[in-house]
Design a protein around this motif. Structure first.
Motif, PDB file in Angstrom:
ATOM      1  N   PRO A 271       0.826  -1.214   0.000  1.00 23.03           N
ATOM      2  CA  PRO A 271       0.000   0.000   0.000  1.00 23.03           C
ATOM      3  C   PRO A 271       0.864   1.269   0.000  1.00 23.03           C
ATOM      4  O   PRO A 271       0.502   2.276  -0.587  1.00 23.03           O
ATOM      5  N   PHE A 272       2.023   1.203   0.647  1.00 21.38           N
ATOM      6  CA  PHE A 272       3.057   2.241   0.645  1.00 21.38           C
ATOM      7  C   PHE A 272       4.276   1.616   1.282  1.00 21.38           C
ATOM      8  O   PHE A 272       4.187   0.582   1.937  1.00 21.38           O
ATOM      9  N   LEU A 273       5.436   2.217   1.102  1.00 19.50           N
ATOM     10  CA  LEU A 273       6.636   1.845   1.836  1.00 19.50           C
ATOM     11  C   LEU A 273       7.232   3.119   2.416  1.00 19.50           C
ATOM     12  O   LEU A 273       7.558   4.052   1.680  1.00 19.50           O
ATOM     13  N   MET A 274       7.334   3.186   3.727  1.00 18.34           N
ATOM     14  CA  MET A 274       8.023   4.276   4.408  1.00 18.34           C
ATOM     15  C   MET A 274       9.479   3.858   4.498  1.00 18.34           C
ATOM     16  O   MET A 274       9.787   2.809   5.081  1.00 18.34           O
ATOM     17  N   MET A 275      10.363   4.616   3.899  1.00 17.71           N
ATOM     18  CA  MET A 275      11.780   4.261   3.815  1.00 17.71           C
ATOM     19  C   MET A 275      12.612   5.243   4.641  1.00 17.71           C
ATOM     20  O   MET A 275      12.431   6.462   4.521  1.00 17.71           O
TER      21      MET A 275
END
Length: 124
Positions: free
Chosen positions: A77-81
């Motif tokens: 759904p998203f990737l917080m990096m």
């Protein structure tokens, strides 16, 4: 239980003390029983691959250590990096230790070049 007198639409918020007490463990678990060392988990990880550190019903956290080149499809759904060490490029854009960014769903192929350690997180 105390809610710091926060308001919702200008009115005191409804408190759910009974529900709060139902989910609190007293006494709390010991540190040994409740904390897992990321160093121990990361010690078993492979370079240039998303290595799962922890997962539950609410979130997933990975560590990725690049050694030159790594690539993957971003289909979460998203990737917080978060770049926690080193630096390099992501799809041609320079990144370095201390940088944080979000890769949205549908981003497509992610290409990382350089030597860096990244912590990534998402929801299932």
């Amino acid at each position: 239980m105390y809610d710091y007198e926060r308001l919702t639409d200008g009115k005191p918020r409804e408190l759910h003390v009974d529900k709060s007490l139902d989910v609190i463990t007293v006494p709390a678990k010991s540190v040994e029983d409740s904390v897992t060392s990321a160093e121990e988990i990361a010690g078993r990880s492979e370079k240039n691959k998303m290595n799962l550190l922890i997962a539950c019903d609410y979130y997933r956290v990975w560590q990725l250590e690049t050694d030159g080149y790594a690539a993957f499809e971003q289909d979460w759904p998203f990737l917080m990096m978060s770049i926690i060490d080193g630096g390099g490029l992501i799809n041609g854009q320079r990144i370095k230790k201390g940088d944080h960014f979000i890769l949205p769903n549908g981003f497509g192929k992610v290409e990382l070049r350089g030597h860096m350690k990244i912590i990534a997180s998402s929801v299932p």
